[in-house]
Scaffold this motif. Structure first.
Motif, PDB file in Angstrom:
ATOM      1  N   LEU A 136       8.940  -4.189 -13.839  1.00  0.00           N
ATOM      2  CA  LEU A 136       8.019  -3.316 -13.288  1.00  0.00           C
ATOM      3  C   LEU A 136       8.691  -2.119 -12.966  1.00  0.00           C
ATOM      4  O   LEU A 136       9.938  -1.976 -12.468  1.00  0.00           O
ATOM      5  CB  LEU A 136       7.346  -4.105 -12.337  1.00  0.00           C
ATOM      6  N   PRO A 137       7.961  -0.828 -12.898  1.00  0.00           N
ATOM      7  CA  PRO A 137       8.444   0.399 -12.508  1.00  0.00           C
ATOM      8  C   PRO A 137       8.827   0.436 -11.013  1.00  0.00           C
ATOM      9  O   PRO A 137       8.219  -0.537 -10.398  1.00  0.00           O
ATOM     10  CB  PRO A 137       7.429   1.236 -12.959  1.00  0.00           C
ATOM     11  N   PRO A 138       9.622   1.130 -10.475  1.00  0.00           N
ATOM     12  CA  PRO A 138       9.730   0.869  -8.734  1.00  0.00           C
ATOM     13  C   PRO A 138       8.649   1.141  -8.199  1.00  0.00           C
ATOM     14  O   PRO A 138       7.856   1.944  -8.447  1.00  0.00           O
ATOM     15  CB  PRO A 138      10.920   2.374  -8.917  1.00  0.00           C
ATOM     16  N   GLY A 139       8.710   0.509  -7.091  1.00  0.00           N
ATOM     17  CA  GLY A 139       7.729   0.676  -6.128  1.00  0.00           C
ATOM     18  C   GLY A 139       6.341  -0.472  -6.373  1.00  0.00           C
ATOM     19  O   GLY A 139       5.336  -0.533  -5.377  1.00  0.00           O
ATOM     20  N   THR A 147      -1.860  -2.113  -5.697  1.00  0.00           N
ATOM     21  CA  THR A 147      -1.324  -1.573  -4.374  1.00  0.00           C
ATOM     22  C   THR A 147      -1.849  -0.387  -3.817  1.00  0.00           C
ATOM     23  O   THR A 147      -2.255   0.648  -4.576  1.00  0.00           O
ATOM     24  CB  THR A 147       0.261  -1.172  -4.712  1.00  0.00           C
ATOM     25  N   PRO A 148      -2.154  -0.163  -2.671  1.00  0.00           N
ATOM     26  CA  PRO A 148      -2.774   1.018  -1.983  1.00  0.00           C
ATOM     27  C   PRO A 148      -1.903   1.965  -1.986  1.00  0.00           C
ATOM     28  O   PRO A 148      -0.473   2.158  -2.247  1.00  0.00           O
ATOM     29  CB  PRO A 148      -3.138   0.770  -0.515  1.00  0.00           C
ATOM     30  N   GLN A 149      -2.551   3.357  -2.513  1.00  0.00           N
ATOM     31  CA  GLN A 149      -1.648   4.428  -2.886  1.00  0.00           C
ATOM     32  C   GLN A 149      -0.605   4.963  -1.774  1.00  0.00           C
ATOM     33  O   GLN A 149       0.722   5.219  -2.144  1.00  0.00           O
ATOM     34  CB  GLN A 149      -2.615   5.750  -3.126  1.00  0.00           C
ATOM     35  N   GLY A 150      -1.107   4.871  -0.507  1.00  0.00           N
ATOM     36  CA  GLY A 150      -0.076   5.294   0.640  1.00  0.00           C
ATOM     37  C   GLY A 150       1.221   4.432   0.598  1.00  0.00           C
ATOM     38  O   GLY A 150       2.149   4.672   0.873  1.00  0.00           O
ATOM     39  N   LEU A 151       0.859   2.766   0.628  1.00  0.00           N
ATOM     40  CA  LEU A 151       1.992   2.028   0.644  1.00  0.00           C
ATOM     41  C   LEU A 151       2.913   2.258  -0.561  1.00  0.00           C
ATOM     42  O   LEU A 151       4.237   2.167  -0.321  1.00  0.00           O
ATOM     43  CB  LEU A 151       1.391   0.721   0.523  1.00  0.00           C
ATOM     44  N   TYR A 152       2.414   2.609  -1.749  1.00  0.00           N
ATOM     45  CA  TYR A 152       3.322   2.692  -3.065  1.00  0.00           C
ATOM     46  C   TYR A 152       4.026   3.973  -2.696  1.00  0.00           C
ATOM     47  O   TYR A 152       5.178   4.085  -3.242  1.00  0.00           O
ATOM     48  CB  TYR A 152       2.579   2.877  -4.184  1.00  0.00           C
ATOM     49  N   LEU A 153       3.437   5.198  -2.289  1.00  0.00           N
ATOM     50  CA  LEU A 153       4.379   6.265  -2.263  1.00  0.00           C
ATOM     51  C   LEU A 153       5.539   6.191  -1.124  1.00  0.00           C
ATOM     52  O   LEU A 153       6.519   6.776  -1.150  1.00  0.00           O
ATOM     53  CB  LEU A 153       3.441   7.414  -1.778  1.00  0.00           C
ATOM     54  N   GLU A 154       5.095   5.270   0.011  1.00  0.00           N
ATOM     55  CA  GLU A 154       6.169   5.159   1.056  1.00  0.00           C
ATOM     56  C   GLU A 154       7.160   4.407   0.272  1.00  0.00           C
ATOM     57  O   GLU A 154       8.618   4.694   0.604  1.00  0.00           O
ATOM     58  CB  GLU A 154       5.538   4.346   2.060  1.00  0.00           C
ATOM     59  N   ARG A 155       6.820   3.263  -0.368  1.00  0.00           N
ATOM     60  CA  ARG A 155       7.984   2.743  -1.017  1.00  0.00           C
ATOM     61  C   ARG A 155       9.194   3.607  -1.927  1.00  0.00           C
ATOM     62  O   ARG A 155      10.243   3.536  -2.072  1.00  0.00           O
ATOM     63  CB  ARG A 155       7.429   1.569  -2.008  1.00  0.00           C
ATOM     64  N   LEU A 156       8.190   4.609  -2.537  1.00  0.00           N
ATOM     65  CA  LEU A 156       9.387   5.415  -3.362  1.00  0.00           C
ATOM     66  C   LEU A 156       9.790   6.569  -2.417  1.00  0.00           C
ATOM     67  O   LEU A 156      10.505   7.443  -3.074  1.00  0.00           O
ATOM     68  CB  LEU A 156       8.293   6.126  -4.350  1.00  0.00           C
TER      69      LEU A 156
END
Length: 355
Positions: free
Chosen positions: A349-352, A290-299
Motif C-alpha cells: 500500500l502507499p505510505p500512510g 482512513t480519516p483525512q486528518g489522520l492520514y495527513l498526520e501520518r505523512l
C-alpha cells in the motif's frame, strides 16, 4: 430568457418525473446551463474550496506519496499520472512541484486529466504550462500502462439515486412538478433486489443512496491497476455505508434549496466507500478507509506546516495555521473527509495507508 428550471419543467410535462440522477446530470453538465459548463466553482469567489486550494501542503504530501509508491513498484520508465476532476489544476501543479527532485519521476510521467468542462480545462492549462497534459472526457479514454491516479472530491459530484424505506420494499425519489415548481416526490414502494440486504439495518422512512457511476468507475480503476500496476488515492467526504439524505446544493459557500437555482449551484452527496470497496474487491486490493486528518498526520503534515511557518508572518501565518487546522482537525475536514487507496493484489500500500 429560458432557464434550466423552464427546460426541466417542460421535460417533466412531456415525459413524467425525472429520476434524480437525470436531474443532477442536467444541473451539473447541461451544455448551456450546467454548473460545471458555465460556472467557476472553485476558490473564495466560487462556491466551495477544496483541500488543494487551502494549502500547498496537501498536494505536496500526496505527490511524495505517489513518488514513493512508484519507486516501491520498481520505478516503471513510463506511467500514467492521472487526476479525475482536476479543478483548477492546483493539486496536479503541487504534485509536480513536490516531485521535481525525485530522480526519473517526471521523465517517466505522462500527465492525463479527466475533465469535461472547457472552462476548467483552460484554467488547468494555465496552472500546468510545462506539464503538457492530455485531457479526456472519461476514464475509458486513458491510455494503457501503469496508472498512478488521484481523485479528490470527484466521486461526490456523481449523480445518485435515493430510495426511501417503506414497510416492505423501497420508494425511489424522483423530481416532478407541483404548482409550476420543481418538486421532490417518490414512486410507489416495490422490492429492489440490490437493496434487499439493507432491509436489515434500516427502518421505514430511512433513506439509502446509491451511485452506480461511482462503483463502475472504481471498478474500472481497479481493473487497470490490476493489469498494469500503479495506485489510486481517493479523497472525499462520506463514510463506509450510506444512510440518510446527504444530497446538498451549495452556492457562494452557502447551502441552498435543491430546486432554488438549478445549474447555478453545486450538487453533491456523501460517498459510500463500502460500495467503492465492493466494486474494487473482485480485481484489486483496497486500504482501510482512513480519516483525512489522520492520514495527513501520518505523512507528516504538521512537520511540513511548522517548516513553512518559519518564513511566514502576520496574516500569511494566520492563514497558514487556519489551513492546517481545516485540513486535519476533527471538527473541520479531518474527520468528515476520508481516503482510500487501491493497489494490485499483493502490492504494498502507499505510505500512510493500512490494510
Amino acid at each position: 430568457m429560458t432557464t434550466l428550471t423552464d427546460i426541466l419543467l417542460q421535460r417533466i410535462e412531456m415525459d413524467g418525473p425525472l429520476r434524480l440522477p437525470d436531474y443532477m446530470a442536467e444541473c451539473l453538465m447541461n451544455p448551456q446551463h450546467g454548473y460545471y459548463t458555465t460556472q467557476n466553482p472553485f476558490g473564495a469567489a466560487g462556491d466551495f474550496i477544496t483541500a488543494p486550494e487551502l494549502s500547498q501542503m496537501f498536494g505536496e504530501l500526496l505527490g511524495l506519496c505517489l513518488a514513493q509508491c512508484w519507486m516501491d513498484q520498481g520505478a516503471p520508465q513510463r506511467f500514467i499520472l492521472a487526476e479525475l476532476g482536476p479543478g483548477r489544476g492546483t493539486l496536479m501543479a503541487d504534485i509536480l512541484r513536490a516531485t521535481k527532485a525525485v530522480p526519473g519521476f517526471h521523465a517517466a510521467a505522462e500527465i492525463h486529466l479527466v475533465e469535461t468542462s472547457t472552462l476548467l480545462r483552460e484554467q488547468q492549462a494555465s496552472a500546468l504550462p510545462d506539464a503538457l497534459p492530455t485531457w479526456h472526457d472519461s476514464l475509458d479514454d486513458l491510455p494503457e500502462g501503469p496508472l498512478f491516479l488521484i481523485a479528490n472530491e470527484f466521486f461526490d459530484a456523481l449523480p445518485i439515486q435515493q430510495f426511501e424505506r417503506a414497510d416492505t420494499g423501497w420508494s425511489e425519489r424522483r423530481v416532478g412538478a407541483k404548482g409550476g415548481q420543481l418538486h421532490l416526490g417518490r414512486t410507489p414502494a416495490q422490492e429492489i433486489p440490490h437493496l434487499s440486504h439493507r432491509l436489515q439495518d434500516t427502518k421505514p422512512g430511512d433513506i439509502v443512496e446509491l451511485c452506480p457511476a461511482a462503483a463502475q468507475i472504481a471498478g474500472q480503476i481497479a481493473q487497470r491497476i490490476a493489469k498494469h500496476g500503479g495506485a489510486a488515492l481517493i479523497f472525499d467526504y462520506g463514510d463506509w455505508r450510506s444512510l440518510g439524505d446527504t444530497l446538498q446544493a451549495l452556492r457562494h459557500h452557502e447551502h441552498v434549496g435543491l430546486f432554488e437555482s438549478p445549474g447555478q449551484a453545486d450538487l453533491t452527496a456523501h460517498v459510500d466507500f463500502e460500495a467503492l470497496a465492493m466494486a474494487i474487491a473482485p480485481h484489486a486490493s483496497y486500504s482501510r478507509v482512513t480519516p483525512q486528518g489522520l492520514y495527513l498526520e501520518r505523512l507528516g503534515i504538521t512537520a511540513r506546516a511548522q517548516a513553512l511557518a518559519k518564513n511566514l508572518r502576520g496574516e500569511a501565518l494566520n492563514l497558514h495555521i487556519a489551513a492546517h487546522r481545516r485540513l486535519t482537525h476533527p471538527q473541520e475536514m479531518g474527520t468528515l473527509f476520508k481516503t482510500m487507496a487501491i493497489v494490485a493484489n499483493g502490492a504494498a500500500l502507499p505510505p500512510g495507508y493500512e490494510q
